[in-house]
Design a protein around this motif. Sequence first.
Motif, PDB file in Angstrom:
ATOM      1  N   UNK B  25       0.823  -1.210   0.000  1.00 26.30           N
ATOM      2  CA  UNK B  25       0.000   0.000   0.000  1.00 26.30           C
ATOM      3  C   UNK B  25       0.855   1.257   0.000  1.00 26.30           C
ATOM      4  N   UNK B  26       0.216   2.366  -0.195  1.00 26.00           N
ATOM      5  CA  UNK B  26       0.899   3.651  -0.121  1.00 26.00           C
ATOM      6  C   UNK B  26       1.333   3.893   1.323  1.00 26.00           C
ATOM      7  N   UNK B  27       2.559   4.330   1.484  1.00 24.45           N
ATOM      8  CA  UNK B  27       3.105   4.565   2.809  1.00 24.45           C
ATOM      9  C   UNK B  27       2.234   5.559   3.581  1.00 24.45           C
ATOM     10  N   UNK B  28       1.905   5.192   4.812  1.00 23.81           N
ATOM     11  CA  UNK B  28       1.089   6.067   5.644  1.00 23.81           C
ATOM     12  C   UNK B  28      -0.396   5.756   5.586  1.00 23.81           C
ATOM     13  N   UNK B  29      -0.799   4.940   4.636  1.00 29.23           N
ATOM     14  CA  UNK B  29      -2.205   4.542   4.559  1.00 29.23           C
ATOM     15  C   UNK B  29      -2.440   3.386   5.526  1.00 29.23           C
ATOM     16  N   UNK B  30      -3.514   3.473   6.304  1.00 29.13           N
ATOM     17  CA  UNK B  30      -3.744   2.401   7.266  1.00 29.13           C
ATOM     18  C   UNK B  30      -4.980   1.561   6.963  1.00 29.13           C
ATOM     19  N   UNK B  31      -5.602   1.812   5.808  1.00 29.47           N
ATOM     20  CA  UNK B  31      -6.652   0.916   5.329  1.00 29.47           C
ATOM     21  C   UNK B  31      -6.167   0.253   4.049  1.00 29.47           C
ATOM     22  N   UNK B  32      -6.398  -1.055   3.945  1.00 33.93           N
ATOM     23  CA  UNK B  32      -6.050  -1.787   2.737  1.00 33.93           C
ATOM     24  C   UNK B  32      -7.228  -2.662   2.342  1.00 33.93           C
ATOM     25  N   UNK B  33      -7.539  -2.631   1.038  1.00 29.86           N
ATOM     26  CA  UNK B  33      -8.696  -3.343   0.501  1.00 29.86           C
ATOM     27  C   UNK B  33      -8.245  -4.294  -0.603  1.00 29.86           C
ATOM     28  N   UNK B  45     -15.773  -6.242  -3.355  1.00 39.22           N
ATOM     29  CA  UNK B  45     -14.855  -6.141  -2.229  1.00 39.22           C
ATOM     30  C   UNK B  45     -14.722  -7.505  -1.570  1.00 39.22           C
ATOM     31  N   UNK B  46     -13.489  -7.965  -1.420  1.00 41.95           N
ATOM     32  CA  UNK B  46     -13.248  -9.273  -0.812  1.00 41.95           C
ATOM     33  C   UNK B  46     -13.007  -9.140   0.689  1.00 41.95           C
ATOM     34  N   UNK B  47     -12.101  -8.256   1.055  1.00 43.10           N
ATOM     35  CA  UNK B  47     -11.709  -8.104   2.453  1.00 43.10           C
ATOM     36  C   UNK B  47     -11.043  -6.753   2.617  1.00 43.10           C
ATOM     37  N   UNK B  49      -8.548  -4.388   5.588  1.00 41.68           N
ATOM     38  CA  UNK B  49      -7.770  -4.327   6.819  1.00 41.68           C
ATOM     39  C   UNK B  49      -7.708  -2.873   7.309  1.00 41.68           C
ATOM     40  N   UNK B  50      -7.622  -2.741   8.615  1.00 38.02           N
ATOM     41  CA  UNK B  50      -7.335  -1.450   9.221  1.00 38.02           C
ATOM     42  C   UNK B  50      -6.209  -1.661  10.218  1.00 38.02           C
ATOM     43  N   UNK B  51      -5.135  -0.933  10.029  1.00 36.25           N
ATOM     44  CA  UNK B  51      -3.963  -1.127  10.896  1.00 36.25           C
ATOM     45  C   UNK B  51      -3.547  -2.600  10.974  1.00 36.25           C
ATOM     46  N   UNK B  52      -3.522  -3.234   9.835  1.00 40.68           N
ATOM     47  CA  UNK B  52      -3.058  -4.614   9.655  1.00 40.68           C
ATOM     48  C   UNK B  52      -4.037  -5.662  10.177  1.00 40.68           C
ATOM     49  N   UNK B  53      -5.167  -5.252  10.692  1.00 36.05           N
ATOM     50  CA  UNK B  53      -6.135  -6.190  11.256  1.00 36.05           C
ATOM     51  C   UNK B  53      -7.289  -6.370  10.277  1.00 36.05           C
ATOM     52  N   UNK B  54      -7.654  -7.616   9.950  1.00 38.71           N
ATOM     53  CA  UNK B  54      -8.806  -7.813   9.063  1.00 38.71           C
ATOM     54  C   UNK B  54     -10.089  -7.369   9.753  1.00 38.71           C
ATOM     55  N   UNK B  55     -10.828  -6.479   9.112  1.00 39.57           N
ATOM     56  CA  UNK B  55     -12.044  -5.917   9.700  1.00 39.57           C
ATOM     57  C   UNK B  55     -13.291  -6.610   9.145  1.00 39.57           C
ATOM     58  N   UNK B  56     -13.330  -6.823   7.866  1.00 40.13           N
ATOM     59  CA  UNK B  56     -14.511  -7.413   7.243  1.00 40.13           C
ATOM     60  C   UNK B  56     -14.061  -8.324   6.108  1.00 40.13           C
ATOM     61  N   UNK B  57     -14.267  -9.612   6.275  1.00 43.41           N
ATOM     62  CA  UNK B  57     -13.900 -10.572   5.225  1.00 43.41           C
ATOM     63  C   UNK B  57     -15.141 -11.245   4.649  1.00 43.41           C
ATOM     64  N   UNK B  58     -16.282 -10.597   4.791  1.00 37.75           N
ATOM     65  CA  UNK B  58     -17.525 -11.212   4.339  1.00 37.75           C
ATOM     66  C   UNK B  58     -17.591 -11.382   2.825  1.00 37.75           C
ATOM     67  N   UNK B  59     -16.751 -10.688   2.106  1.00 35.97           N
ATOM     68  CA  UNK B  59     -16.728 -10.809   0.658  1.00 35.97           C
ATOM     69  C   UNK B  59     -15.841 -11.922   0.136  1.00 35.97           C
ATOM     70  N   UNK B  60     -15.087 -12.532   1.022  1.00 36.44           N
ATOM     71  CA  UNK B  60     -14.219 -13.638   0.604  1.00 36.44           C
ATOM     72  C   UNK B  60     -15.113 -14.811   0.188  1.00 36.44           C
TER      73      UNK B  60
END
Lengths: 113, 115
Positions: B25-33, B45-47, B49-60
């Motif tokens: 991801x872009x440096x400094x970004x704390x959400x990854x999709x 949307x599959x999943x 993360x916020x601050x490296x923690x998976x928040x919602x994986x319902x799309x997997x």
Amino acid sequence: KNQVEQSPQSLIILEGKNCTLQCNYTVSPFSNLRWYKQDTGRGPVSLTIMTFSENTKSNGRYTATLDADTKQSSLHITASQLSDSASYICVVSFPLTGNQFYFGTGTSLTVIP
Amino acid sequence: DAGVIQSPRHEVTEMGQEVTLRCKPISGHDYLFWYRQTMMRGLELLIYFNNNVPIDDSGMPEDRFSAKMPNASFSTLKIQPSEPRDSAVYFCASRTSGGHTDTQYFGPGTRLTVL
């Protein structure tokens, strides 16, 4: 049933002409509505973001409108250029965190000289 | 900034093989999709993360899919075993946590073909 419907599915226009793309949604309530432009072989790029309380948002030759009563949004492109040829995707996000999404399947726009 | 980086850009594999897609991801970004895009279903949307923690994986879609984010600068999406219906373009996107209207920045995508 897709909660975000876009029309038309595809569109061909002459360079220099204006066009309007439509997005109808049933998602309610929602956090914000976004329009993305996706060039062939590339990732989507954000054009506009509107919250449910906003009616219009512009980005250069792109103007998005939102009617929360009728649950419709449109993207108007003024004085089209060949580089506008792309897919345009409408995305509605909810709830208030804005991190859950409904995606339209996009409108493919081709601008010809 | 180089933007969101994904690798590989193209992947061709045979059914049953394990596939690992990578994202920086872009440096400094704390959400990854992680997203998947097909002609039939568009973007999904599959999943995220916020601050490296998976928040919602319902799309997997299935247990064959898994995603990890071991640190702020790297994430993987793994498919094991892969199937032909997994063929799609997989996008990674990131954004800051400044607000839910913040722009997501997408990577160039990985085009996966499962034979």
